[in-house]
Design a protein around this motif. Sequence first.
Motif, short mmCIF file in Angstrom:
data_model
loop_
_atom_site.label_atom_id
_atom_site.label_comp_id
_atom_site.label_asym_id
_atom_site.label_seq_id
_atom_site.Cartn_x
_atom_site.Cartn_y
_atom_site.Cartn_z
N UNK A 35 0.73 -1.24 -0.01
CA UNK A 35 0.01 -0.07 0.02
C UNK A 35 1.03 1.20 -0.05
N UNK A 36 2.32 0.91 -0.37
CA UNK A 36 3.13 2.14 -0.08
C UNK A 36 3.17 3.22 -1.54
N UNK A 37 3.76 4.06 -1.49
CA UNK A 37 3.78 4.79 -2.90
C UNK A 37 4.60 4.34 -3.86
N UNK A 38 4.63 4.81 -4.86
CA UNK A 38 5.47 4.12 -6.06
C UNK A 38 7.04 4.12 -5.95
N UNK A 39 7.45 5.01 -5.22
CA UNK A 39 8.88 4.98 -4.94
C UNK A 39 9.16 4.01 -4.03
N UNK A 40 8.38 3.73 -2.79
CA UNK A 40 8.80 2.71 -2.14
C UNK A 40 8.57 1.34 -2.85
N UNK A 41 7.51 1.17 -3.61
CA UNK A 41 7.20 -0.04 -4.43
C UNK A 41 8.43 -0.29 -5.16
N UNK A 42 8.79 0.64 -5.89
CA UNK A 42 10.08 0.69 -6.98
C UNK A 42 11.41 0.24 -5.98
N UNK A 43 11.59 0.55 -4.98
CA UNK A 43 12.68 0.35 -3.94
C UNK A 43 12.70 -1.22 -3.48
N UNK A 44 11.45 -1.90 -3.37
CA UNK A 44 11.50 -3.28 -3.22
C UNK A 44 10.14 -3.67 -2.63
N UNK A 45 9.81 -4.83 -2.74
CA UNK A 45 8.63 -5.12 -2.36
C UNK A 45 8.38 -6.71 -2.26
N UNK A 46 7.36 -7.10 -1.64
CA UNK A 46 7.27 -8.62 -1.62
C UNK A 46 6.64 -9.29 -2.85
N UNK A 47 7.61 -10.48 -3.31
CA UNK A 47 7.21 -10.96 -4.57
C UNK A 47 5.93 -11.48 -4.54
N UNK A 48 5.29 -11.01 -5.77
CA UNK A 48 3.95 -11.39 -6.03
C UNK A 48 2.86 -10.62 -5.39
N UNK A 49 3.36 -9.55 -4.79
CA UNK A 49 2.19 -8.50 -4.24
C UNK A 49 1.80 -7.77 -5.43
N UNK A 50 0.67 -7.31 -5.03
CA UNK A 50 -0.29 -6.30 -5.98
C UNK A 50 0.11 -4.97 -5.24
N UNK A 51 0.29 -3.76 -6.30
CA UNK A 51 0.58 -2.76 -5.73
C UNK A 51 -0.54 -1.62 -5.93
N UNK A 52 -1.17 -1.09 -4.80
CA UNK A 52 -2.17 -0.23 -4.79
C UNK A 52 -2.02 0.71 -3.51
N UNK A 53 -1.52 1.89 -3.81
CA UNK A 53 -1.18 2.79 -2.91
C UNK A 53 -2.46 3.10 -2.30
N UNK A 54 -2.42 3.22 -0.71
CA UNK A 54 -3.60 3.34 -0.05
C UNK A 54 -4.68 4.32 -0.63
N UNK A 119 15.98 -7.46 -9.52
CA UNK A 119 15.79 -9.16 -9.34
C UNK A 119 15.40 -9.37 -7.85
N UNK A 120 15.20 -10.63 -7.60
CA UNK A 120 14.89 -10.80 -6.01
C UNK A 120 16.00 -10.83 -5.17
N UNK A 121 16.21 -10.33 -4.27
CA UNK A 121 17.19 -10.55 -2.94
C UNK A 121 16.78 -10.71 -1.92
N UNK A 122 17.57 -11.40 -0.77
CA UNK A 122 17.15 -12.01 0.15
C UNK A 122 18.39 -11.63 1.53
N UNK A 123 17.90 -11.10 2.62
CA UNK A 123 18.98 -10.60 3.49
C UNK A 123 19.01 -12.06 4.37
N UNK A 124 20.16 -11.97 5.30
CA UNK A 124 20.40 -12.78 6.31
C UNK A 124 19.10 -12.56 7.40
#
Length: 134
Positions: A35-54, A119-124
């Motif tokens: 539900x975040x703004x576009x720039x936040x979505x572009x920064x990174x999001x959960x794979x498979x999520x749908x983007x709809x800002x609040x 691409x997809x990244x994953x942290x420890x």
Amino acid sequence: MSISAADYFRAKLRCEIDVMEVAESEPGSLVVVDTRRQSSWDHGHIPGAVHIPTAQIPAAARDLVPADSQVVVYSWGPGCNGSTFAALAFAELGYAVKEMIGGIEYWVRNGLPVETAEGTVQSKPDALVTAHTS
């Protein structure tokens, strides 16, 4: 009208879901909405999520999310109530909705994958917030 603490917490738990429950859910059983703004979505999001800002949920939800879906909304994290506003917007449209507590911050801190432009990244996993090990 006053409700008991037990009734309050029972109701609260019906409306919340934690990041590990989302991550371990049956594929296709949830529609996860960032539900975040576009720039936040572009920064990174959960794979498979749908983007709809609040602010766009009332106009866009019916076109992007089937009415019979179990919706899970998220925003930044515990210091942000954006997903609470988003959950309310979905609830007012009649959707079954839960708020993912911890938001993308705790998703990342649990070592779960994040989709970025590269691409997809994953942290420890952060041992202070999870017993999850990858």
